[in-house]
Design a protein around this motif. Sequence first.
Motif, PDB file in Angstrom:
ATOM      1  N   GLU A   1      -5.880  -5.854   5.683  1.00 31.34           N
ATOM      2  CA  GLU A   1      -6.654  -7.097   5.715  1.00 31.34           C
ATOM      3  C   GLU A   1      -7.127  -7.469   4.316  1.00 31.34           C
ATOM      4  OE1 GLU A   1      -7.856 -10.412   7.275  1.00 31.34           O
ATOM      5  OE2 GLU A   1      -7.295  -8.903   8.769  1.00 31.34           O
ATOM      6  N   LEU A   2      -7.514  -6.480   3.521  1.00 32.22           N
ATOM      7  CA  LEU A   2      -7.988  -6.722   2.162  1.00 32.22           C
ATOM      8  C   LEU A   2      -6.846  -6.959   1.169  1.00 32.22           C
ATOM      9  CD1 LEU A   2     -10.793  -3.999   1.902  1.00 32.22           C
ATOM     10  CD2 LEU A   2     -11.141  -6.457   1.601  1.00 32.22           C
ATOM     11  N   GLU A   3      -5.629  -6.574   1.566  1.00 30.77           N
ATOM     12  CA  GLU A   3      -4.465  -6.636   0.660  1.00 30.77           C
ATOM     13  C   GLU A   3      -4.740  -5.819  -0.600  1.00 30.77           C
ATOM     14  OE1 GLU A   3      -3.619 -10.789   0.106  1.00 30.77           O
ATOM     15  OE2 GLU A   3      -2.701 -10.980   2.087  1.00 30.77           O
ATOM     16  N   VAL A   4      -5.334  -4.655  -0.392  1.00 28.91           N
ATOM     17  CA  VAL A   4      -5.636  -3.748  -1.504  1.00 28.91           C
ATOM     18  C   VAL A   4      -4.350  -3.190  -2.109  1.00 28.91           C
ATOM     19  CG1 VAL A   4      -6.647  -1.489  -2.057  1.00 28.91           C
ATOM     20  CG2 VAL A   4      -7.921  -3.115  -0.662  1.00 28.91           C
ATOM     21  N   LEU A   5      -3.386  -2.879  -1.244  1.00 31.67           N
ATOM     22  CA  LEU A   5      -2.120  -2.285  -1.674  1.00 31.67           C
ATOM     23  C   LEU A   5      -0.957  -3.208  -1.327  1.00 31.67           C
ATOM     24  CD1 LEU A   5      -2.685   1.332  -0.275  1.00 31.67           C
ATOM     25  CD2 LEU A   5      -2.851   0.642  -2.662  1.00 31.67           C
ATOM     26  N   PRO A   6       0.085  -3.232  -2.149  1.00 33.93           N
ATOM     27  CA  PRO A   6       1.304  -3.929  -1.734  1.00 33.93           C
ATOM     28  C   PRO A   6       1.779  -3.345  -0.400  1.00 33.93           C
ATOM     29  CG  PRO A   6       1.428  -3.301  -4.049  1.00 33.93           C
ATOM     30  CD  PRO A   6       0.207  -2.633  -3.494  1.00 33.93           C
ATOM     31  N   GLN A   7       2.351  -4.165   0.454  1.00 40.94           N
ATOM     32  CA  GLN A   7       2.701  -3.720   1.801  1.00 40.94           C
ATOM     33  C   GLN A   7       3.602  -2.496   1.789  1.00 40.94           C
ATOM     34  OE1 GLN A   7       1.282  -5.290   4.604  1.00 40.94           O
ATOM     35  NE2 GLN A   7       1.991  -3.387   5.543  1.00 40.94           N
ATOM     36  N   ALA A   8       4.538  -2.431   0.863  1.00 42.09           N
ATOM     37  CA  ALA A   8       5.458  -1.284   0.806  1.00 42.09           C
ATOM     38  C   ALA A   8       4.715  -0.004   0.457  1.00 42.09           C
ATOM     39  CB  ALA A   8       6.572  -1.546  -0.203  1.00 42.09           C
ATOM     40  N   VAL A   9       3.726  -0.105  -0.425  1.00 42.59           N
ATOM     41  CA  VAL A   9       2.919   1.068  -0.786  1.00 42.59           C
ATOM     42  C   VAL A   9       2.070   1.499   0.406  1.00 42.59           C
ATOM     43  CG1 VAL A   9       1.097   1.968  -2.295  1.00 42.59           C
ATOM     44  CG2 VAL A   9       2.856   0.441  -3.230  1.00 42.59           C
ATOM     45  N   LEU A  10       1.447   0.525   1.061  1.00 38.00           N
ATOM     46  CA  LEU A  10       0.602   0.839   2.214  1.00 38.00           C
ATOM     47  C   LEU A  10       1.419   1.486   3.331  1.00 38.00           C
ATOM     48  CD1 LEU A  10      -2.142   0.665   3.648  1.00 38.00           C
ATOM     49  CD2 LEU A  10      -1.495  -1.628   4.425  1.00 38.00           C
ATOM     50  N   ASN A  11       2.592   0.963   3.584  1.00 39.08           N
ATOM     51  CA  ASN A  11       3.424   1.524   4.651  1.00 39.08           C
ATOM     52  C   ASN A  11       3.813   2.966   4.361  1.00 39.08           C
ATOM     53  OD1 ASN A  11       3.341  -0.861   6.080  1.00 39.08           O
ATOM     54  ND2 ASN A  11       5.339  -1.584   5.367  1.00 39.08           N
ATOM     55  N   SER A  12       4.239   3.235   3.137  1.00 36.74           N
ATOM     56  CA  SER A  12       4.650   4.608   2.801  1.00 36.74           C
ATOM     57  C   SER A  12       3.450   5.548   2.793  1.00 36.74           C
ATOM     58  CB  SER A  12       5.393   4.646   1.466  1.00 36.74           C
ATOM     59  OG  SER A  12       4.624   4.066   0.424  1.00 36.74           O
ATOM     60  N   TRP A  13       2.296   5.052   2.324  1.00 35.90           N
ATOM     61  CA  TRP A  13       1.055   5.850   2.385  1.00 35.90           C
ATOM     62  C   TRP A  13       0.738   6.224   3.821  1.00 35.90           C
ATOM     63  CZ3 TRP A  13      -3.518   4.474   4.929  1.00 35.90           C
ATOM     64  CH2 TRP A  13      -4.625   5.290   4.686  1.00 35.90           C
ATOM     65  N   TYR A  14       0.785   5.256   4.711  1.00 35.66           N
ATOM     66  CA  TYR A  14       0.451   5.504   6.117  1.00 35.66           C
ATOM     67  C   TYR A  14       1.457   6.460   6.758  1.00 35.66           C
ATOM     68  CZ  TYR A  14      -0.328   4.780  11.068  1.00 35.66           C
ATOM     69  OH  TYR A  14      -0.561   4.989  12.399  1.00 35.66           O
ATOM     70  N   HIS A  15       2.734   6.215   6.528  1.00 31.28           N
ATOM     71  CA  HIS A  15       3.754   7.067   7.146  1.00 31.28           C
ATOM     72  C   HIS A  15       3.676   8.502   6.620  1.00 31.28           C
ATOM     73  CE1 HIS A  15       5.504   3.944   9.457  1.00 31.28           C
ATOM     74  NE2 HIS A  15       5.955   3.244   8.424  1.00 31.28           N
TER      75      HIS A  15
END
Length: 209
Positions: free
Chosen positions: A173-187
Amino acid sequence: MKKIYIYVLDTMSDWELGWVLSAMSVADELKGQQYQIQFVSATKAAITTIGGMKIIPECTIEDMEDDACAALLLPGAQDWTSEKHQAILKKVESYLNEGKIVGAICGATLALSEIGLLNQFLHTSNSLEYLQYFSKRYTGATLYRHDRVVNHKKLITAGSASSLMWAKEIMQELEVLPQAVLNSWYHYFSSGEVMYYLQMMEEIAKANQ
């Protein structure tokens, strides 16, 4: 710089904030980071978490810069019934009306139900029965969703077992991380597969080029 305020209080469930802090540490590796975390409390006296950690708040509620606030995060705690926390709860509805993000997890959802807020927003918590049993003001059963995390009009709620997913939703929601970074972080943290960690490092490098 925009601020992410984290409210800290005695008996706070410290682990529920761990994934938020983890994601923000990844964000610190990126150029042009636009958010700063600041710990806020009713006073500047040190608080003791339920796990025994001592945290010294950086500011009080009166010191908060409302214009700079992008998000207010409320962790679970056994002490939410204390009168001194009413001041921060009063800010929640005005922040949501201004389009700011409010995140509440575990016992903090109960605190929001006690001010009637969960009678207005789609939400989740530890369970529907938890809210119905412990909150005298809760009438929002039709708005309850049996999901791990619910984001409705920037009110992001979660139960005690969903802190990783809660953090992901807040970061998205905050767009703190680029989506690709956020996805790999979460996974990576949800699976433990090292390939996702390597992907995260690659995506951070790309974002900093």
